[in-house]
Design a protein around this motif. Structure first.
Motif, PDB file in Angstrom:
ATOM      1  N   LEU A   2       0.840  -1.197   0.000  1.00 45.01           N
ATOM      2  CA  LEU A   2       0.000   0.000   0.000  1.00 45.01           C
ATOM      3  C   LEU A   2       0.875   1.246   0.000  1.00 45.01           C
ATOM      4  O   LEU A   2       2.012   1.215   0.458  1.00 45.01           O
ATOM      5  CB  LEU A   2      -0.864   0.028   1.260  1.00 45.01           C
ATOM      6  N   HIS A   4      -0.113   5.693   0.417  1.00 50.22           N
ATOM      7  CA  HIS A   4      -1.132   6.735   0.432  1.00 50.22           C
ATOM      8  C   HIS A   4      -0.598   7.930   1.208  1.00 50.22           C
ATOM      9  O   HIS A   4       0.440   7.844   1.870  1.00 50.22           O
ATOM     10  CB  HIS A   4      -2.444   6.222   1.046  1.00 50.22           C
ATOM     11  N   GLU A   5      -1.289   9.032   1.145  1.00 52.59           N
ATOM     12  CA  GLU A   5      -0.880  10.243   1.845  1.00 52.59           C
ATOM     13  C   GLU A   5      -0.928  10.046   3.353  1.00 52.59           C
ATOM     14  O   GLU A   5      -1.772   9.313   3.871  1.00 52.59           O
ATOM     15  CB  GLU A   5      -1.820  11.384   1.472  1.00 52.59           C
ATOM     16  N   SER A  38       3.370   7.289   5.202  1.00 49.47           N
ATOM     17  CA  SER A  38       2.512   6.361   4.450  1.00 49.47           C
ATOM     18  C   SER A  38       2.690   6.436   2.943  1.00 49.47           C
ATOM     19  O   SER A  38       2.186   5.575   2.221  1.00 49.47           O
ATOM     20  CB  SER A  38       1.039   6.616   4.784  1.00 49.47           C
ATOM     21  N   THR A  39       3.419   7.454   2.438  1.00 46.58           N
ATOM     22  CA  THR A  39       3.677   7.502   1.002  1.00 46.58           C
ATOM     23  C   THR A  39       4.693   6.434   0.604  1.00 46.58           C
ATOM     24  O   THR A  39       4.817   6.112  -0.577  1.00 46.58           O
ATOM     25  CB  THR A  39       4.183   8.888   0.552  1.00 46.58           C
ATOM     26  N   THR A  41       5.824   2.601   0.277  1.00 44.82           N
ATOM     27  CA  THR A  41       5.063   1.359   0.135  1.00 44.82           C
ATOM     28  C   THR A  41       5.217   0.535   1.411  1.00 44.82           C
ATOM     29  O   THR A  41       6.296   0.469   1.997  1.00 44.82           O
ATOM     30  CB  THR A  41       5.526   0.550  -1.087  1.00 44.82           C
ATOM     31  N   ASN A  58      -3.708   6.595  11.727  1.00 45.08           N
ATOM     32  CA  ASN A  58      -3.297   7.198  10.458  1.00 45.08           C
ATOM     33  C   ASN A  58      -3.679   8.656  10.492  1.00 45.08           C
ATOM     34  O   ASN A  58      -4.732   9.008  10.998  1.00 45.08           O
ATOM     35  CB  ASN A  58      -4.022   6.552   9.279  1.00 45.08           C
ATOM     36  N   SER A  62      -7.549   7.871   6.169  1.00 45.36           N
ATOM     37  CA  SER A  62      -7.570   7.527   4.739  1.00 45.36           C
ATOM     38  C   SER A  62      -8.692   6.547   4.412  1.00 45.36           C
ATOM     39  O   SER A  62      -8.585   5.770   3.483  1.00 45.36           O
ATOM     40  CB  SER A  62      -6.216   6.952   4.327  1.00 45.36           C
TER      41      SER A  62
END
Length: 63
Positions: A2, A4-5, A38-39, A41, A58, A62
């Motif tokens: 995963l 994500h921002e 979290s950006t 992987t 988080n 998200s």
């Protein structure tokens, strides 16, 4: 894997957890904690027969 921002952190309350961030793999045990951007992987895996309980957060949310 995963990505994500945001940022993620957590603490292992019970059991053990395999955490992969980019190409780094670590096994965390009860009382261990983690924090990462979290950006990058990442993935979480329970590699044991024991339930793994984690308290995690988080930011920003998200979901």
């Amino acid at each position: 894997m995963l990505a994500h921002e945001g940022q993620e952190c957590g603490v292992i309350v019970q059991g053990e957890l395999e955490l992969t961030v980019d190409n780094e793999v670590v096994t965390l045990y009860e009382g261990d904690s983690y924090y990462f951007d979290s950006t990058r992987t990442h993935r979480f895996r329970n590699t044991s027969d024991i339930d793994c309980i984690i308290v995690s957060a988080n930011s920003p949310a998200s979901f």
